[in-house]
Design an enzyme around this catalytic site. Structure first.
Site, mmCIF file in Angstrom:
data_model
loop_
_atom_site.group_PDB
_atom_site.id
_atom_site.type_symbol
_atom_site.label_atom_id
_atom_site.label_comp_id
_atom_site.label_asym_id
_atom_site.label_seq_id
_atom_site.Cartn_x
_atom_site.Cartn_y
_atom_site.Cartn_z
ATOM 1 N N ILE A 137 0.862 -1.173 0.000
ATOM 2 C CA ILE A 137 0.000 0.000 0.000
ATOM 3 C C ILE A 137 0.905 1.232 0.000
ATOM 4 O O ILE A 137 2.064 1.161 0.408
ATOM 5 C CB ILE A 137 -0.986 0.034 1.198
ATOM 6 C CG1 ILE A 137 -0.248 -0.077 2.534
ATOM 7 C CG2 ILE A 137 -2.030 -1.056 1.074
ATOM 8 C CD1 ILE A 137 -1.183 -0.020 3.741
ATOM 9 N N ASP A 138 0.384 2.345 -0.480
ATOM 10 C CA ASP A 138 1.190 3.553 -0.640
ATOM 11 C C ASP A 138 1.723 4.069 0.690
ATOM 12 O O ASP A 138 1.146 3.804 1.753
ATOM 13 C CB ASP A 138 0.360 4.663 -1.301
ATOM 14 C CG ASP A 138 -0.123 4.290 -2.689
ATOM 15 O OD1 ASP A 138 0.522 3.440 -3.325
ATOM 16 O OD2 ASP A 138 -1.146 4.856 -3.127
ATOM 17 N N LYS A 139 2.771 4.834 0.610
ATOM 18 C CA LYS A 139 3.387 5.435 1.796
ATOM 19 C C LYS A 139 2.362 6.155 2.667
ATOM 20 O O LYS A 139 2.331 5.971 3.886
ATOM 21 C CB LYS A 139 4.486 6.421 1.358
ATOM 22 C CG LYS A 139 5.087 7.221 2.505
ATOM 23 C CD LYS A 139 6.079 8.255 1.987
ATOM 24 C CE LYS A 139 6.606 9.134 3.122
ATOM 25 N NZ LYS A 139 7.526 10.177 2.619
ATOM 26 N N ARG A 241 -7.133 5.667 -5.840
ATOM 27 C CA ARG A 241 -6.872 7.094 -6.050
ATOM 28 C C ARG A 241 -7.167 7.511 -7.483
ATOM 29 O O ARG A 241 -7.808 8.541 -7.733
ATOM 30 C CB ARG A 241 -5.421 7.393 -5.673
ATOM 31 C CG ARG A 241 -5.099 7.126 -4.205
ATOM 32 C CD ARG A 241 -3.604 7.109 -3.930
ATOM 33 N NE ARG A 241 -3.002 8.411 -4.176
ATOM 34 C CZ ARG A 241 -1.693 8.626 -4.188
ATOM 35 N NH1 ARG A 241 -0.852 7.607 -4.007
ATOM 36 N NH2 ARG A 241 -1.220 9.828 -4.391
#
Length: 310
Positions: A137-139, A241
């Site tokens: 998962i993204d930062k 997103r």
């Protein structure tokens, strides 16, 4: 060492670093500024100045240093472990933590913490930089991740990922008031041809395009914002997103796919991996986990509720 060469056209103007960034989307403006300071950008064999303006007709050479090898090493970083056994562990990743080392983030990542906690007992399928990492998962996305401790567990979990049988639900806050109470986005995703650091909706026959499906359901409405749950069938990079931005409802706080005047106090997109379910690779038991919303998310929703009622 790789060299890139760019020739300024007759009508090209402005600061050199900004112009070079436009010519070479793979490099950020800050990265080019660093290269200029290191003397790696030249015009006619002479190093250029950081504040230099573009000269029409001039030829600029950018020297890219050879990439330095990245080594994942154990680091004693606290982990929020939701579940652990001999085959796997489920971790609640905090917002702001990168999953694995990469250029610009050589340490302080989830992998560094896992190597310390598991004393190196992680699957090797992901390679030396991504040991145990089944999915990412993204930062700036918080929430649940499953990590494999051995290759057999990794293979079994990856197979569940590939056939879309892993249960994953994310909670998010989007801009605007969604028209319907539920719906889905089914659009192919791939690298943005204009900016390789971003993802974009592409035609299904475009090079590198991958099928992606996001189902969504409205949980609460706040007028200018909507609180939703997103159920993933696929798990592409930046999927939620990009999909929600493509509907005209980007995620609150998303500086990449949202409006330019994004909500900076959120420190990134308002997105949390809340539910995770899968079949245990050894026991065959269905396991499901739920992560409470982190404080930043709860605080934002509380504020939106108050403002909407006012």
């Amino acid at each position: 060492m790789e060299q890139l060469e760019f020739t300024a056209a007759a009508g090209d103007t402005g600061r050199l670093d900004a112009w070079l960034a436009a010519q070479c989307p793979a490099l950020s403006r800050s990265a080019l500024q660093n290269l200029i300071e290191q003397g790696c950008v030249t015009k006619g064999a002479a190093p250029v100045n950081k504040k230099e303006k573009v000269v029409p007709g001039a030829v600029y050479t950018v020297e890219l240093p050879d990439p330095q090898p990245i080594e994942a090493r154990p680091q004693n970083i606290p982990l929020d472990i939701v579940y652990e056994d001999d085959d796997l562990l489920v971790v609640n990743k905090p917002k702001g933590m990168v999953v694995h080392p990469a250029p610009g983030n050589p340490d302080g990542t989830l992998v560094n913490a896992l190597l310390y906690h598991c004393a190196g007992q992680l699957s090797g399928i992901g390679g030396a930089i991504r040991p145990g990492i089944v999915h990412r998962i993204d930062k700036d996305t918080s929430g649940l991740l499953v990590v494999a401790k051995n290759d057999a567990a990794h293979q079994a979990l990856s197979e569940q990922m590939s056939v879309h049988s892993i249960h994953r639900v994310y909670h998010a806050v989007t801009y605007g008031n969604l028209k319907d109470d539920e719906g889905f986005v089914e659009k192919w995703l791939g690298r943005d041809p204009r900016d390789r650091k971003k993802m974009a909706v592409l035609a299904d026959n475009a090079v590198g395009a991958k099928y992606a499906y996001t189902g969504w359901q409205v949980l609460e409405r706040y007028g200018n914002f909507t609180y939703i749950a997103c159920k993933l069938k696929t798990g592409r990079t930046h999927q939620i997103r990009v999909h929600m931005a493509s509907t005209g409802h980007p995620l609150a706080g998303d500086a990449v796919y949202g409006p330019k005047n994004c909500i900076k106090s959120l420190n990134g997109q308002c997105l949390h991996a809340k539910e995770l379910g899968f079949v245990h690779p050894r026991t065959g038991e269905w396991m499901q986990f739920d992560s409470p919303l982190p404080p930043y998310f709860e605080d934002f929703i509380t504020r939106l509720r108050k403002e909407h009622r006012a």
